[in-house]
Structure formats: C-alpha cells, structure tokens
Design an enzyme around this catalytic site. Structure first.
Site, PDB file in Angstrom:
ATOM      1  N   CYS A   1      -8.329  -9.003   4.659  1.00 34.89           N
ATOM      2  CA  CYS A   1      -7.144  -9.837   4.949  1.00 34.89           C
ATOM      3  C   CYS A   1      -6.406  -9.383   6.202  1.00 34.89           C
ATOM      4  CB  CYS A   1      -6.189  -9.889   3.752  1.00 34.89           C
ATOM      5  SG  CYS A   1      -6.878 -10.726   2.336  1.00 34.89           S
TER       6      CYS A   1
ATOM      7  N   GLN B   1       0.816  -1.228   0.000  1.00 36.30           N
ATOM      8  CA  GLN B   1       0.000   0.000   0.000  1.00 36.30           C
ATOM      9  C   GLN B   1       0.843   1.269   0.000  1.00 36.30           C
ATOM     10  OE1 GLN B   1      -3.111  -0.040  -0.589  1.00 36.30           O
ATOM     11  NE2 GLN B   1      -3.558  -2.180  -0.208  1.00 36.30           N
TER      12      GLN B   1
HETATM   13  C1  LIG Z   1      -0.832  -4.312   2.987  1.00 39.77           C
HETATM   14  C2  LIG Z   1      -0.979  -5.426   1.988  1.00 39.77           C
HETATM   15  N1  LIG Z   1      -0.065  -6.385   1.950  1.00 39.77           N
HETATM   16  C3  LIG Z   1      -0.135  -7.387   1.066  1.00 39.77           C
HETATM   17  C4  LIG Z   1      -1.160  -7.470   0.170  1.00 39.77           C
HETATM   18  C5  LIG Z   1      -1.210  -8.616  -0.776  1.00 39.77           C
HETATM   19  O1  LIG Z   1      -1.138  -8.177  -2.098  1.00 39.77           O
HETATM   20  P1  LIG Z   1      -1.300  -9.225  -3.283  1.00 39.77           P
HETATM   21  O2  LIG Z   1      -2.666  -9.818  -3.138  1.00 39.77           O
HETATM   22  O3  LIG Z   1      -1.152  -8.412  -4.509  1.00 39.77           O
HETATM   23  O4  LIG Z   1      -0.231 -10.238  -3.108  1.00 39.77           O
HETATM   24  C6  LIG Z   1      -2.161  -6.508   0.175  1.00 39.77           C
HETATM   25  C7  LIG Z   1      -3.316  -6.589  -0.739  1.00 39.77           C
HETATM   26  O5  LIG Z   1      -4.357  -6.060  -0.526  1.00 39.77           O
HETATM   27  C8  LIG Z   1      -2.056  -5.436   1.100  1.00 39.77           C
HETATM   28  O6  LIG Z   1      -2.969  -4.469   1.141  1.00 39.77           O
END
Ligand SMILES: Cc1ncc(COP(=O)(O)O)c(C=O)c1O
Length: 415
Positions: free
Chosen positions: A373, A210
């Site tokens: 998440c 982010q």
């Molecule tokens: C803070 C953070 N870390 C990790 C991720 C994981 O990203 P990705 O799904 O592109 O691997 C996200 C996705 O929303 C996130 O917001």
C-alpha cells in the site's frame, strides 16, 4: 547465555499465550513474519471475546436491562482505557472507536477536510505515506480544490526536514504523516513536524498504524491533533481501531456518519448530535471488539511498550545483519545500527518478491510481498514489489535464521 531478545522479556512464555504459533504446515512450525499486516492474538484477548459473548452480549446505550448496562459500561470504559494507553488526558471524549486506521483517516478527511479546505489551501504529506492517507487526502483535495504536496524521502529512507520546512507554509492547513513507515521502517520525527505545523496554524494527523503496536505513545507529548491506529496490528481483534483527536477539534467538526447512537434529538426537520465520542460512532458500534481491544492494551502494557520496542529493534537489526551475508539482496530503509520499526523490506536480484514469498510459504515462513500500500514510494525507488518481514513480541532470532535459510534455498533454486 541470554540472547539480546530475551534480556527484557520472557519470549517462551509470551509465545505460550499465542496458540496459533503452534500451527504446522507440511510438518514445519509456522514462522509468522507478517505482523505489520496483522498481529496474532493472545489467549487473554481470545478469552475476553469468548467471555463477552458467553456472559454480556447486548446492544449498548439502548436498554435499561442488566446485560445492556454491563455491555455499555464495559464498552465506555474501553474508550477510557485506550485514551489512557495513548496519554490522552481528555479520556473517552478524545477517543473515538472506528473500524481501523483507514476509517480514522477518512473520518477526519470528510468531517474536517470537506468543510475546512478550499482552493489555495494545501495538505502536506510525505512520499512514504500509506494509501490509507495518501488516497484519502488526494480525493478530498480534488473535491475541495486544495493542493497536495509531499515531503521528500532521501536515499537513506529519511524525511528531508529542510524540504518539509520549505513546503509547510501559511497555506498549509493539514499535515498527514505516517509515524513509522510500513515499507521503510523509518521512525518519523512527528513531534518536530507538529511544531512546524503549529507554527503555521496547521493541524497534524499522525498515522500510528505501525507505531502504536511497537513503542510507547504519548499523543500530548507529540502534540498530535489527530492520531490513528488499528486494533488488529496490536494483538487486538479485527474490525476495531481508533482515532484520538483534541477535544476542541472534535467538538468543532461535523459528524462523518449519520444515524442512530450519534444523535441527541431528532425531529422531522433536523437533528442535534450526541456528546463526544458517541457523536462519531453512528449505529451499533463494535462492542465486543472495543472491549477486547482494551484487553489487548492491558496485555501490551503488562509486557511494557519500551520492552516491545527494544525487542523489535533488536530483531530488525539482527535481520539486517543476516541480510548482509547476501550480495544480491537490497534492503530498504535506514541502515543497520540506526533506529527503525520492527520490519525490513527487501528484494533479491534473482527472485521476484512474489515468487520468494511463495517459496517461503513452503517452509511455513509467512512474509508479505507486494507494494504494501505504498505504490508511489515503490515507483520512486524503482521497484514494483518488495518482500517484507515484520516482527512482533513473540518472534525470535531463530525464526529469522529459518527465513534466511529459506531465502538462501530460493536463491540457489533461481540462481
Ligand atoms: C502505516 C499504515 N497506515 C495505515 C494502514 C492501514 O491500516 P488498516 O488497514 O488497518 O486500516 C496500514 C496497514 O498496513 C499501515 O501500515
């Protein structure tokens, strides 16, 4: 009169670059406020993708023919461009392309964690980690006998740095910390945490999913040992992300995935590894996506990362201001007037987040509802789900007004 959002960037002309923003649902123009999940894609990146498949498409590093050579050069140069974008002076050798932040986390957890961690060692995270790091390190710790500890998040949505200093000791081997929380919007002091980590000879992994899209990043200034990001959150395509790692660390680690491309010499008995970064890019890589990601950061640099950060902060502050009109809305993360990333998670006393997001969809307003998440963080704050509006460079105050009006209608309906 210029609005705060238009002082530094020409929003109407930026919006023209994003064809999807013209889509309408039920006669309403889409208001896309789910940018923390995935950002939209400008013509400049779409054109790069189309051009690649029209003119260059071939496998890299495998052919001496013209197309393969052109694809190889463009793909390799994309690594240099991303290294430059994040201030990595080691160039391509410090920039590995992965599928996304999650894969970058897993790469380090498997390649470094499985061989380095043992019983008695500790991995320190924060209570606001995304599952991509939280679950990954949790599982690697279980397999190695290491222990996981979490830096406390206080009531205002900030990390408790005194607690961090207590938790990080000579037993700590790795600190994995989210730079900007995707739920609270908190911008964490990763430079300070890196200093504390290094004082104890521990490494620091920064989850930049982010922060990379939203602010200037200099991995060397932060002194991050590893820094991960996702292309689809920074106007790039899906299927591409990256891992910055300090060269000596990447050289010292074993590969995460085995196969073609990542080898130097193979016999029936054994194999040796290719040079950086290819040692960590097994099989046919995301060639087109990598080249398009370089076009994406060209696009962002053209606007200026400082400008993007200012714009998003202004939108988040405006949203917070508008939410203050409702006494039945709880907003999470740093208070109005404090620096935060361009997102606001909230919930209503009267309407469940999922119902709210469905109602907003009827107004063509796209927000996210759920635990984003960060289930343990939601448990901690005592809610199962929140709604989240997240902004990017093409969003406007008028769009926030549309969202607020739709939320008001939902309150009336359920109230
Ligand atoms: C803070 C953070 N870390 C990790 C991720 C994981 O990203 P990705 O799904 O592109 O691997 C996200 C996705 O929303 C996130 O917001």
């Amino acid at each position: 009169m210029a609005t705060p959002e238009s002082q530094h960037v020409d929003i109407p002309s930026i919006r023209d670059d994003f064809p999807i923003l013209d889509r309408e649902f039920g006669g309403e123009q889409i208001v896309y406020l789910d940018n923390a999940a995935t950002t939209q894609t400008p013509d400049q990146v779409i054109d790069t993708i189309a051009e690649y498949y029209r003119q260059t498409n071939a496998n890299v590093h495998r052919g001496l023919h013209q197309l393969s050579q052109e694809a190889s050069v463009a793909y390799e140069e994309a690594h240099d461009r991303l290294a430059e974008f994040f201030g990595a002076s080691g160039g391509r050798e410090e920039m590995i392309f992965t599928r996304n932040t999650t894969e970058s986390e897993n790469l380090v957890a498997y390649a470094w964690g499985l061989s380095e961690l043992e019983p008695g060692d500790e991995v320190v995270m924060t209570e606001m980690e995304h599952h991509s790091s939280l679950v990954t390190w949790q599982q690697i710790a279980k397999r190695t006998g290491a222990e996981v500890k979490y830096i406390r998040v206080d009531e205002d949505g900030y990390l408790d740095l005194e607690h961090a200093k207590e938790l990080i000791t000579d037993d700590t081997q790795m600190i994995s910390v989210v730079h900007v929380s995707n739920t609270l919007g908190t911008i964490n002091p990763v430079g300070t945490l890196a200093e504390i980590a290094h004082d104890h000879d521990a490494l620091i992994f920064v989850d930049g999913a982010q922060s990379a899209p939203n602010m200037p990043i200099d991995v060397e200034e932060i002194d991050a040992d590893f820094f991960a990001f996702s292309g689809h959150k920074m106007v790039g395509p899906t299927g591409i992300g990256g891992l910055y790692g300090k060269k000596h660390l990447l050289e010292g680690m074993e590969p995460f995935l085995y196969g073609g491309e990542m080898i130097s010499r193979v016999t029936y008995e054994d194999a040796t590894w290719n040079e950086l970064p290819w040692k960590y890019e097994a099989g046919t890589p995301p060639i087109c996506q990598g080249i398009a990601l370089a076009a994406a950061v060209d696009y962002l640099d053209e606007i200026g990362m400082e400008n993007i950060h200012r714009h998003e902060d202004a939108l988040a502050q405006y949203a917070l201001e508008r939410f203050e009109e409702f006494d039945d809305v709880t907003v999470y993360g740093p208070a109005a007037g404090k620096q935060r990333g361009g997102l606001v998670a909230f919930d209503l006393d009267t309407v469940h987040a999922h119902d709210l997001s469905e109602i907003l969809n009827d107004y063509a307003v796209a927000v996210r509802a759920g635990h984003h998440c960060t289930q343990p963080l939601h448990d901690k704050i005592g809610v199962t789900a929140t709604a989240r509006a997240s902004f990017y460079i093409y969003n406007t105050r008028a769009e926030i007004d549309t969202m607020i009006e739709a939320i008001d209608d939902a309150r009336q309906l359920f109230g």
